[in-house]
Design an enzyme around this catalytic site. Structure first.
Site, short mmCIF file in Angstrom:
data_model
loop_
_atom_site.label_atom_id
_atom_site.label_comp_id
_atom_site.label_asym_id
_atom_site.label_seq_id
_atom_site.Cartn_x
_atom_site.Cartn_y
_atom_site.Cartn_z
N LYS A 78 0.84 -1.34 -0.06
CA LYS A 78 0.22 -0.03 -0.05
C LYS A 78 0.86 1.16 0.00
O LYS A 78 0.63 2.17 -0.58
CB LYS A 78 -0.77 -0.01 1.29
CG LYS A 78 -2.11 0.88 1.25
CD LYS A 78 -3.13 0.19 2.21
CE LYS A 78 -2.75 0.03 3.63
NZ LYS A 78 -2.46 1.36 4.33
N ARG B 141 -10.22 2.43 8.94
CA ARG B 141 -10.02 0.91 9.22
C ARG B 141 -11.12 0.38 9.85
O ARG B 141 -10.77 -0.88 10.12
CB ARG B 141 -8.57 0.72 10.06
CG ARG B 141 -7.14 0.68 9.24
CD ARG B 141 -6.48 0.17 10.33
NE ARG B 141 -5.03 -0.22 9.98
CZ ARG B 141 -4.12 0.68 9.50
NH1 ARG B 141 -4.16 2.02 9.37
NH2 ARG B 141 -2.72 0.14 9.50
N ARG C 65 -1.87 -7.64 13.66
CA ARG C 65 -2.21 -6.63 12.66
C ARG C 65 -3.05 -7.50 11.66
O ARG C 65 -4.08 -6.88 10.99
CB ARG C 65 -1.00 -5.96 11.93
CG ARG C 65 -0.42 -4.85 12.93
CD ARG C 65 0.91 -4.48 12.42
NE ARG C 65 1.05 -3.61 11.36
CZ ARG C 65 2.13 -3.51 10.47
NH1 ARG C 65 3.24 -4.09 10.54
NH2 ARG C 65 1.99 -2.68 9.41
N ARG D 212 10.85 -2.63 12.38
CA ARG D 212 10.00 -1.83 12.59
C ARG D 212 9.20 -2.78 13.92
O ARG D 212 9.10 -3.68 13.86
CB ARG D 212 8.91 -1.69 11.62
CG ARG D 212 8.91 -0.12 11.16
CD ARG D 212 7.97 0.15 9.94
NE ARG D 212 6.66 0.00 10.22
CZ ARG D 212 5.69 0.19 9.55
NH1 ARG D 212 6.04 0.63 8.20
NH2 ARG D 212 4.46 0.04 9.72
P1 AMP Z 1 0.03 1.94 9.04
O1 AMP Z 1 1.43 2.75 8.63
O2 AMP Z 1 -1.03 2.43 8.15
O3 AMP Z 1 0.43 0.33 8.82
O4 AMP Z 1 -0.19 2.13 10.45
C1 AMP Z 1 0.52 1.86 11.50
C2 AMP Z 1 -0.33 1.67 12.93
O5 AMP Z 1 -0.90 3.21 13.30
C3 AMP Z 1 -1.46 0.74 12.71
O6 AMP Z 1 -0.80 -0.55 13.15
C4 AMP Z 1 -2.23 1.46 14.24
O7 AMP Z 1 -1.75 0.98 15.29
C5 AMP Z 1 -2.22 2.92 13.72
N1 AMP Z 1 -3.24 3.24 12.81
C6 AMP Z 1 -3.03 3.78 11.79
N2 AMP Z 1 -4.24 4.16 11.08
C7 AMP Z 1 -5.25 3.95 11.90
C8 AMP Z 1 -6.60 4.05 11.94
N3 AMP Z 1 -7.27 4.32 11.11
N4 AMP Z 1 -7.25 3.37 13.15
C9 AMP Z 1 -6.41 3.01 14.06
N5 AMP Z 1 -5.24 2.97 14.21
C10 AMP Z 1 -4.62 3.13 12.99
#
Ligand code: AMP
Length: 218
Positions: free
Chosen positions: A20, A94, A172, A161
């Site tokens: 993504k 999400r 996740r 990470r």
């Molecule tokens: P990502 O880089 O999009 O995978 O986001 C990393 C982390 O940020 C996720 O594993 C969540 O802990 C948090 N996060 C990002 N976007 C959201 C969202 N829309 N709702 C809840 N947590 C989020």
């Protein structure tokens, strides 16, 4: 007379490590639209140690979702800051609660859903290492560092990470299946979702441009 070009509101969905991030960067570069990534924005707050950063850090480290009320308020404010530019939203919504809240204030026009086989995702994450200071990302077997575990430019240590560690990834992916899958159905029901399948970003990318070119290239 100039036709008024509609400002496209696009959303990209896909499991963690589905590519993504890569596809989003290519889209914003090619079509010159604003990238609004909830994960990037949260990581930025954590790095700057803001109040929000301190509040959300533990969720990110454990691969858990930040609570809806916090996310909705934060992201709707962030989207309000994007002025007169088409945007690509990445990582939000999400949950169905987030999707509903967003739909009320900023209904998106198109939703791209990346579909990558589960085993490809697991493999990719296991092999992903980052150089924290620069953000450089290495993938073992794909762009392997010259010296194992070390950054090519600085020679400094590479790390995983925290949310790429096996336990966090499992969490996740579980969350993705149970909580985010309904978001896909939410947009399917609205008739605005398109699926893009492939094992790699290079396989998916041409399908994305074929879809977006007529919408965004003028
Ligand atoms: P990502 O880089 O999009 O995978 O986001 C990393 C982390 O940020 C996720 O594993 C969540 O802990 C948090 N996060 C990002 N976007 C959201 C969202 N829309 N709702 C809840 N947590 C989020």
């Amino acid at each position: 007379m100039t036709a008024r070009v509609k400002l496209l509101k696009a959303l990209i969905l896909g499991a963690p490590a589905s590519g993504k991030g890569t596809i989003s960067s290519r889209i914003v570069k090619k079509y010159k639209i604003e990238h609004v990534s909830s994960g990037d924005k949260l990581r930025d707050h954590i790095e700057k140690q803001t109040d929000l950063g301190k509040e959300v850090k533990v969720y990110l480290n454990e691969g858990k979702l930040v609570p809806d009320d916090v996310m909705i308020k934060f992201m709707i404010t962030e989207l309000g800051k994007v002025n007169n530019k088409p945007w690509l939203l990445d990582g939000f919504p999400r949950t169905v609660a987030q999707a509903n809240a967003l739909w009320k204030v900023q209904p998106v026009d198109v939703v791209l859903n990346l579909v990558v086989p589960f085993e490809v995702i697991i493999d990719r994450v296991k092999n992903r290492w980052v150089h924290l200071a620069s953000g450089r990302v290495y993938n073992i077997g794909f762009n392997t560092p010259k010296v194992e575990g070390k950054d090519d430019d600085t020679g400094e240590d590479l790390v995983q990470r925290p949310d790429d560690k096996p336990e966090a990834v499992k969490k996740r992916l579980e969350i993705y299946e149970s909580v985010t899958r309904p978001v896909i159905d939410f947009y399917k029901d609205k008739g605005i979702l398109t699926q893009f399948e492939g094992r790699t970003s290079d396989e998916i990318w041409p399908k994305v441009t074929t879809y977006l070119d007529p919408i965004l290239s003028k």
